[in-house]
Design an enzyme around this catalytic site. Structure first.
Site, short mmCIF file in Angstrom:
data_model
loop_
_atom_site.label_atom_id
_atom_site.label_comp_id
_atom_site.label_asym_id
_atom_site.label_seq_id
_atom_site.Cartn_x
_atom_site.Cartn_y
_atom_site.Cartn_z
CD GLU A 37 -6.80 -5.77 15.67
OE1 GLU A 37 -7.38 -6.51 14.85
OE2 GLU A 37 -7.23 -4.63 15.99
CG HIS A 51 -11.36 -8.82 16.44
ND1 HIS A 51 -12.66 -8.67 16.79
CD2 HIS A 51 -10.78 -7.60 16.60
CE1 HIS A 51 -12.87 -7.41 17.17
NE2 HIS A 51 -11.73 -6.74 17.06
N PRO A 87 -1.97 5.87 3.24
CG PRO A 87 -1.26 5.08 5.30
CD PRO A 87 -1.74 4.63 3.99
N PRO A 88 -0.52 9.17 3.81
CG PRO A 88 -1.03 11.28 4.63
CD PRO A 88 -1.37 9.84 4.78
N GLY A 89 2.82 9.78 2.69
CA GLY A 89 4.23 9.49 2.96
C GLY A 89 4.61 8.03 2.84
CG ASP A 126 -14.08 -4.22 17.17
OD1 ASP A 126 -13.76 -4.00 15.99
OD2 ASP A 126 -13.27 -4.46 18.08
P1 ADP Z 1 3.06 9.84 -0.81
O1 ADP Z 1 2.95 10.27 -2.23
O2 ADP Z 1 2.56 8.44 -0.57
O3 ADP Z 1 2.47 10.79 0.16
P2 ADP Z 1 5.83 10.09 -1.37
O4 ADP Z 1 5.91 9.11 -2.46
O5 ADP Z 1 5.79 11.50 -1.77
O6 ADP Z 1 4.59 9.77 -0.44
O7 ADP Z 1 7.02 9.83 -0.36
C1 ADP Z 1 7.76 10.86 0.19
C2 ADP Z 1 9.19 10.43 0.40
O8 ADP Z 1 9.27 9.42 1.40
C3 ADP Z 1 9.80 9.83 -0.82
O9 ADP Z 1 10.35 10.79 -1.64
C4 ADP Z 1 10.85 8.90 -0.24
O10 ADP Z 1 12.04 9.60 0.03
C5 ADP Z 1 10.26 8.48 1.07
N1 ADP Z 1 9.62 7.17 0.97
C6 ADP Z 1 8.31 6.91 1.19
N2 ADP Z 1 8.04 5.59 1.04
C7 ADP Z 1 9.19 5.00 0.69
C8 ADP Z 1 9.55 3.65 0.39
N3 ADP Z 1 8.66 2.64 0.41
N4 ADP Z 1 10.84 3.40 0.07
C9 ADP Z 1 11.75 4.40 0.04
N5 ADP Z 1 11.46 5.68 0.31
C10 ADP Z 1 10.21 6.00 0.66
ZN ZN Z 2 -11.45 -4.69 17.22
#
Ligand code: ADP
Ligand code: ZN
Ligand code: MG
Length: 613
Positions: A432, A435, A209-211, A508
């Site tokens: 969960e 299951h 997922p994003p972030g 499910d």
């Molecule tokens: P993605 O590319 O998966 O969407 P990013 O790598 O761009 O996410 O993450 C965005 C920001 O979130 C990073 O610059 C960092 O500051 C923070 N971050 C996300 N995951 C981590 C992690 N596992 N450890 C430390 N910082 C993280």
């Molecule tokens: Zn389920």
């Protein structure tokens, strides 16, 4: 640091100069040639010259008179034509001949060419040269707009130190780091791998997922590996003109090959890597397909031992073209999931290290409060806390800043992201575990690798990582029935414990139904229908949906049988859970508190004799 390209074609400068010369000729020389020295004189002057015998030839026009003098290279004069009845006599007298005065007139074609076609051609050429010149500059320069960048890829080359990010900056995500560490190691000691004949994967695909830190991880790989790092986003390949994206891909790989060993990172690869549509009637996305085809070709083409590793990141892996995922291309898939409790705490610590904060902050409490938050959100939480501290005129972040900012960030995200309420969390835990427990009681082995109740962006509230079963081609009837029972186990647990049911089981239900239907209609596993194919599988490579191939009566009967089958399995699951109520409670409580339970922890609790409780 950017790579510097030396201009390879000074030729264009010669063109440029030649063009300028032609332009100058056209502008200044030709007009003077054309009206070469036609001097205008008044009529009396003309008569005087005739009288003095200085005029050799005269040409009389309607409005004017042209005449040449007697010099060896006659000068040409013109004068207005007066209403002069004497003129003919005077000319006769002076023995001036009539006829065309040779004015160095150009042919009409020639003058047309010179005055119209040539300037236009010159303009076009100069324009093109200027454009090319500009693109050359922009190709190595900053961030030009899409229309201005075709031709050269704008992959940036980093020298090792510029990302400056190490694995230690990425908290949690241990599995992902492990896989990527191997890649780093390969780039450092390729001999170790080639000596034994092992081929390194050409590419690894970071999915999640994003972030969650995919981009961050890729940068960390570059920082650790000390090799050049080409980073480009999928959208940068998308160009206005067909073929330009493909050209960029070619260019990128050419650069990468020259710089090997190195890492090429394609962020958001789904922009170009989407499934190619076989039913693309309009020929719609030619450009994207060409780009993708080029990427596939390049990935096949380069030598794996040379040390060019391709990393890519996406949060929509299901939309990727299967050709991208086959071995030899992105054959490693690295899941980068939302962090669990301990992961969240670690991420908070990493980011808190960059701000001034009071000693002894309780990170664990903050992590607990931020259930479901991604790495990026946690980074944001820490930053919000720092901002709040500044607002309140403090010079360090204290616990209440953090707690407050969790609420700010979470409330802000609550709509977008599912953060579970306590009761929901409890229901999901039971679901969960339901299951997993049904599965374990039927097979007497650890059914799961790991269960987490961190909400997924896919919409599922809990997540069960099944034990890898290895290659399974054959399944017995009992196994399928057990699987159906397992699918119904979640709902059965909800019903048993809460005496109410939720929407959480929709997936499910779908899977149980699909399996039951396939069992009866495709695998011939029933008394009623025997070995008759009642439905067929279409488009195995494009979704693989099933279509019915039987009479309406049979279809109705089939429906009834499917319902019966699923119901039977549901009852079985409910009975199994009812007999093991204490285990259900204990396991669900564990999952509720820890948010994650591993297969081993699960089996430990399940196999613990009841006496110890
Ligand atoms: P993605 O590319 O998966 O969407 P990013 O790598 O761009 O996410 O993450 C965005 C920001 O979130 C990073 O610059 C960092 O500051 C923070 N971050 C996300 N995951 C981590 C992690 N596992 N450890 C430390 N910082 C993280
Ligand atoms: Zn389920
Ligand atoms: Mg990213």
């Amino acid at each position: 640091m950017k790579e510097v390209k030396t201009p390879k074609k000074p030729l264009i400068f010669y063109y440029l100069i030649a063009m300028l010369v032609v332009m100058a000729l056209n502008a200044f020389l030709f007009p003077t040639l054309m009206n070469r020295s036609i001097k205008e004189v008044d009529y009396s002057q003309f008569l005087k010259m005739v009288r003095e015998g200085q005029v050799k030839q005269v040409q009389v026009e309607d409005e004017l008179i042209l005449f040449a003098d007697t010099a060896e290279r006659p000068a040409i004069y013109k004068t207005g034509r007066m209403d002069d009845p004497e003129l003919v006599n005077r000319l006769e007298e002076a023995k001036v001949s009539y006829g065309k005065v040779i004015v160095e007139q150009m042919s009409p074609l020639m003058s047309f060419l010179l005055s119209w076609v040539l300037p236009i051609v010159a303009m076009v050429l100069i324009g093109q040269l200027l454009m090319r010149f500009m693109f050359k500059k922009m190709g190595t320069g900053g961030a030009p707009g899409p229309a201005m960048t075709f031709g050269k890829s704008n992959a940036k080359v980093y020298v090792p130190s510029t990302t400056g990010i190490k694995f230690s900056d990425v908290a949690g995500e241990d599995e992902a780091k492990e896989v990527l560490t191997e890649i780093v190691d390969f780039l450092h000691n390729p001999k170790k791998y080639t000596a034994i004949g092992a081929k390194m994967p050409k590419g690894a695909l970071l999915v999640g997922p994003p972030g969650t830190g995919k981009t961050l991880l890729a940068k960390a790989v570059a920082g650790e590996a000390n090799v050049p790092f080409f980073s480009i986003s999928g959208s940068e390949f998308v160009e206005m003109f067909v073929g330009m994206g493909a050209a960029k891909v070619r260019d990128l790989f050419k650069q990468a090959n020259e710089k090997a060993p190195c890492i090429v990172f394609i962020d958001e690869i789904d922009t170009i890597g989407k499934k190619r549509d076989s039913a693309n009637g309009m020929g719609g996305n030619d450009e994207r397909e060409q780009t993708l085809n080029q990427l596939l070709t390049e990935m096949d083409g380069f030598d794996g031992t040379k040390g060019v590793i391709i990393l890519a990141a996406t949060n929509r892996p299901e939309s990727l073209d299967p050709a991208l995922l086959r071995p030899g291309r992105f054959d490693r898939r690295v899941p980068v999931e939302l962090p669990d409790l301990s992961g969240r705490e670690a991420i908070l610590r990493v980011h808190a290290a960059k701000i001034k904060h009071a000693a002894g902050l309780d990170f664990s409490a903050i992590a607990r409060a931020a259930a479901g938050a991604s790495g990026a959100e946690l980074a944001n939480i820490v930053n919000e806390a720092a901002l709040r501290a500044v607002r309140q005129g403090r010079d360090e972040v204290i616990q209440s800043d953090m707690e407050e900012s969790v609420e700010v960030v979470i409330a802000g995200y609550q709509k977008k992201n599912k953060i579970l309420s306590d009761r929901e969390k409890l229901i999901v835990s039971y679901h969960e575990i339901g299951h997993a427990l049904v599965a374990a009681l039927q097979t007497h082995s650890a059914p799961v690798h790991k269960i987490t109740i961190i909400p997924r962006t896919s919409g599922a509230l809990g997540y069960t990582m099944q034990v890898e079963e290895g290659e399974r081609n054959l399944m017995s009837k009992e196994e399928i029935e057990n699987k159906i029972a397992t699918f119904t186990g979640g709902r059965a647990a909800e019903e048993l414990v809460f005496h109410s049911i939720t929407t959480g089981a929709s997936n499910d239900i779908e899977q149980a139904t699909r399996m039951a239907r396939a069992m009866l209609a495709q695998f011939g596993m029933s008394e009623e229908f025997g070995m008759v194919a009642l439905q067929t599988q279409n488009n195995l490579y494009l979704g693989g949906d099933a279509s019915l191939a039987c009479s309406p009566e049979t279809a109705a009967l089939l429906d009834r049988k499917v319902i019966e089958l699923v119901k039977r399995q549901y009852d079985k699951a409910e009975a199994l859970l009812a007999q093991n109520m204490d285990k259900l409670h204990e396991l669900a409580k564990f999952l509720y508190e820890k948010e994650t339970i591993t297969g081993e922890e699960f089996m430990r609790i399940l196999e613990k004799p009841a006496l110890e409780n």
